[in-house]
Write an enzyme that holds these catalytic residues in place. Structure first.
Site, mmCIF file in Angstrom:
data_model
loop_
_atom_site.group_PDB
_atom_site.id
_atom_site.type_symbol
_atom_site.label_atom_id
_atom_site.label_comp_id
_atom_site.label_asym_id
_atom_site.label_seq_id
_atom_site.Cartn_x
_atom_site.Cartn_y
_atom_site.Cartn_z
ATOM 1 C CG ASP B 156 -0.201 -0.551 2.550
ATOM 2 O OD1 ASP B 156 1.163 0.165 2.429
ATOM 3 O OD2 ASP B 156 -0.788 -0.930 3.353
ATOM 4 C CB SER B 157 0.368 4.537 1.281
ATOM 5 O OG SER B 157 -0.054 4.218 2.463
ATOM 6 C CE1 TYR B 158 1.791 3.645 6.351
ATOM 7 C CE2 TYR B 158 2.301 1.629 7.296
ATOM 8 C CZ TYR B 158 1.598 2.608 7.452
ATOM 9 O OH TYR B 158 0.680 3.140 8.411
ATOM 10 N N GLY B 161 5.737 4.865 -0.889
ATOM 11 C CA GLY B 161 6.515 5.967 -0.604
ATOM 12 C C GLY B 161 5.640 7.125 -0.553
ATOM 13 C CG HIS B 342 1.752 7.850 4.928
ATOM 14 N ND1 HIS B 342 0.746 8.237 5.186
ATOM 15 C CD2 HIS B 342 1.414 6.497 4.209
ATOM 16 C CE1 HIS B 342 -0.255 7.455 4.690
ATOM 17 N NE2 HIS B 342 0.251 6.506 4.053
#
Lengths: 372, 372
Positions: B156-158, B161, B342
């Site tokens: 996912d977003s992790y 980046g 994040h």
């Protein structure tokens, strides 16, 4: 033998088109040091030529040129800066500390185009070099863009746009390098609003009489201002540059830290007095240099108005000694959310709107005129 | 007549060099959809040719090619992404939402060079198109780079980046667009450390059974994973791609928000059970697709370990149903200082070091081998 001669002709045509491109005349926004260099043609049948390169160090320097046709090349030698390439007002490329690089934009479509190379980052200890724009054929060369309005910005980190792209106040040296974008500082935004040429004569950490925390004693902004390069090796040559407006913002570094032992001012009052006298003299020198310019002195309302109050005293002193067409602007309401409590992009917007409102009052910058 | 023929030859040589450049064979890192297009020569004496363009949408996609000589051109058509151009491992240019642009790098010096175009930004609703690298002459074409190690990152977003270049957690949509840099995410750092090819099959906001706050129900990452484009119009074609390692990080979006009325899970326990079963099935499908890959499942230790605990349950279930060569990694110690909590660039560094340590244990990735 006729065939052999024929192939030499073919090679010559190829070389002319691909390598001996035509240099474009420039509009240069800011201080840059020209140097004529010999360009070796690299072939026995075409002569060496000369080209002019430009060494730059002040922030926000830009080079512009116009041409017809669908391609243009940009030649730089710069290992330290982030450079932006704009085509027709659109930021198309970023050269990230590119070193010695030639980059060509192609497939731009027919017709007139304007190319612009711009120094986005701040470099205090190194210089970069612009080696010119070229087009494949002489017939594609157009005169450089010109401007009918001009603004000069003189200041410190607030004018440089120090760390302005950061979304936080905690930054390393690399963070500052990567997030400083003079092209997004309030000064260029103001100038672009009025379609004005501009120069950014600003240096982060410098003041009127005292630099940040007393560093680099004597090498203040009014002294640096005399030079094209920061090592004082080349005097500034501002021939042909006549700003309609000069906006000065200096004092934050004079006052942001307590005096250290060994500095030349015995007391805070002595620092204030020196600042007021020296700033008034600097403004008088700007008036002498630019007799018809409108002068604006700016300061923030933070730090208990120490900068603002002393800036106003300097303005009053300069006015009492004959400097007319001078106004002061105190700015407020910033969030200071960029690196090390500097103006954020949101703040840049507040500052540019504030200054645009002021300049709207000048006949040459009035909205109806500026829209032309 | 001989002279006239001679000038046609000259013009032909010029056209060949300047316009009918030779396309370079590619190494493509990630999913891209090829399409053969006709390239009109624009002249009566040279035939039209064909070229292959590549439409891309998954993050971190890169294209690499090798050549000799001092110049290469990069052709793109992309109004939404930030694209990086690397020469010989150095990031030289950024194309900022360039539109239809051809950019050529010149004066690169003689010898072999490797050019790389890389998608740095995330685009969920639009695609971009790469139209090829070209060099002036066929003799300058070299075979594309190859890799002996390969890693696939699914997440996912992790893994994307998301906002990682931000120095603060408060970000607008534009801030996220401007600060997301997949090239600086932990995955590419791990791959580059091992000189491994990689793919980033990640999409911000997606989960195993539930997306962020329940949006886009059903269009989860395991479903999207089947496609080359996010509108499900083109199935993924992973022929020729055989990763040595597959690293999956999914679950943060499944669990980061309370269930909303109308979602398909009556209770949090039902959500957990669905996640564990579906994630185990997804891992089993990856094992079937890549029989020899080492599989790593990753999760953070935040949110009271809800993701970590359920991820471990999914791993145990997959192992109990026959998936061997599978390990789990829980990561900790992040500052979460980038956009919307994040991983920051500092966190990317922590994550890449953690994963590098794990992969060092694999025979093919052992330091002595990887250094070759």
């Amino acid at each position: 033998m006729k065939r052999a001669a024929c192939f030499v002709l073919a090679a010559s045509a190829l070389t002319t088109a691909a390598f001996a491109d035509a240099a474009l005349p420039l509009y240069i926004g800011g201080r840059a040091v020209p140097k004529i260099v010999k360009v070796e043609s690299g072939s026995w049948f075409s002569p060496d030529t000369e080209a002019t390169t430009y060494t730059y160090q002040w922030p926000g320097v830009y080079f512009e040129a116009a041409f017809t046709g669908d391609r243009v090349a940009v030649k730089v030698d710069d290992t330290e800066n982030n450079l932006y390439v704009w085509i027709d007002g659109v930021h198309r490329l970023t050269l990230t500390r590119p070193g010695k690089t030639t980059v060509a934009l192609k497939d731009l479509g027919a017709g007139r185009h304007v190319v612009r190379l711009e120094k986005a980052s701040e470099t205090q200890g190194t210089t970069g070099r612009f080696e010119g724009f070229t087009v494949p054929e002489k017939a594609d060369v157009l005169p450089a863009p010109t401007y009918t309005r001009a603004i000069e910005f003189i200041g410190d980190s607030y004018t440089v746009g120090y760390g302005n792209q950061s979304r936080g106040q905690t930054c390393t040296t690399d963070d500052v390098r990567d997030t400083t974008d003079t092209s997004r500082a309030w000064g260029p935004a103001v100038a672009k609003h009025f379609n004005a040429a501009y120069r950014i004569n600003a240096f982060s950490g410098r003041g009127i009489v005292r630099n940040y925390n007393g560093i680099a004693a004597g090498d203040t902004l009014p002294y640096l201002y005399k030079f094209a390069l920061f090592d004082h090796s080349v005097a500034a040559d501002d021939v042909g540059w006549t700003p309609d407006v000069v906006i000065v913002g200096l004092g934050t570094n004079d006052f942001s830290t307590p005096l250290n032992p060994g500095e030349k001012w015995a007391t805070r009052d002595a620092l204030h007095a020196d600042y007021v006298r020296t700033y008034a003299d600097f403004v008088k020198s700007l008036r002498a240099k630019y007799p018809n310019a409108h002068i604006v002195m700016m300061a923030p309302d933070n730090n208990a108005n120490e900068t603002a109050n002393n800036m106003k005293a300097a303005a009053a002193l300069a006015q009492s000694e004959g400097v007319a067409d001078l106004e002061t602007v105190i700015f407020t309401g910033l969030d200071w959310m960029a690196c090390h409590y500097h103006p954020s992009l949101k703040d840049e917007d507040i500052l540019s709107k504030l200054v645009i409102e002021r300049l709207n009052q000048l006949p040459k910058f009035a909205p109806a005129v500026a829209a032309q």
